[in-house]
Design a protein around this motif. Structure first.
Motif, PDB file in Angstrom:
ATOM      1  N   ALA A 278     107.445 135.269  31.853  1.00 21.16           N
ATOM      2  CA  ALA A 278     107.317 136.728  31.828  1.00 21.16           C
ATOM      3  C   ALA A 278     105.863 137.149  31.963  1.00 21.16           C
ATOM      4  O   ALA A 278     105.542 138.089  32.701  1.00 21.16           O
ATOM      5  N   ALA A 279     104.979 136.463  31.259  1.00 24.52           N
ATOM      6  CA  ALA A 279     103.559 136.819  31.294  1.00 24.52           C
ATOM      7  C   ALA A 279     102.971 136.606  32.687  1.00 24.52           C
ATOM      8  O   ALA A 279     102.078 137.349  33.102  1.00 24.52           O
ATOM      9  N   ARG A 280     103.434 135.618  33.401  1.00 28.43           N
ATOM     10  CA  ARG A 280     102.909 135.366  34.750  1.00 28.43           C
ATOM     11  C   ARG A 280     103.099 136.573  35.654  1.00 28.43           C
ATOM     12  O   ARG A 280     102.285 136.824  36.536  1.00 28.43           O
ATOM     13  N   ARG A 281     104.142 137.296  35.423  1.00 30.85           N
ATOM     14  CA  ARG A 281     104.408 138.466  36.261  1.00 30.85           C
ATOM     15  C   ARG A 281     103.488 139.636  35.910  1.00 30.85           C
ATOM     16  O   ARG A 281     103.043 140.363  36.788  1.00 30.85           O
ATOM     17  N   TYR A 282     103.219 139.822  34.618  1.00 29.86           N
ATOM     18  CA  TYR A 282     102.483 140.999  34.168  1.00 29.86           C
ATOM     19  C   TYR A 282     101.025 140.731  33.799  1.00 29.86           C
ATOM     20  O   TYR A 282     100.203 141.624  33.867  1.00 29.86           O
ATOM     21  N   ASN A 283     100.732 139.514  33.360  1.00 24.98           N
ATOM     22  CA  ASN A 283      99.373 139.181  32.941  1.00 24.98           C
ATOM     23  C   ASN A 283      99.133 137.691  33.172  1.00 24.98           C
ATOM     24  O   ASN A 283      99.134 136.898  32.231  1.00 24.98           O
TER      25      ASN A 283
END
Length: 60
Positions: free
Chosen positions: A30-35
């Protein structure tokens, strides 16, 4: 979970650790997509290492 049990974790501990590892992995994805800067593979590997240490499965 089975691998953690084979390493010596009791069923409850193995289940909690397996869920923690899985949720950490989902967090990385999930973080790879947003941050992307936050989603370091090293962080996930450290979480896995901590789980393995909890059942005495890591040899140094």
């Amino acid at each position: 979970m089975r691998e953690l049990s084979l390493m010596g974790a009791d069923t409850a501990q193995a289940e909690l650790l397996a869920k923690g590892i899985y949720l950490a992995l989902l967090g990385v994805f999930a973080a790879r997509r947003y941050n992307p800067a936050l989603a370091e593979d090293a962080v996930f590997r450290r979480i896995v290492a901590l789980a393995l240490d909890a059942v005495g499965g890591r040899r140094r």
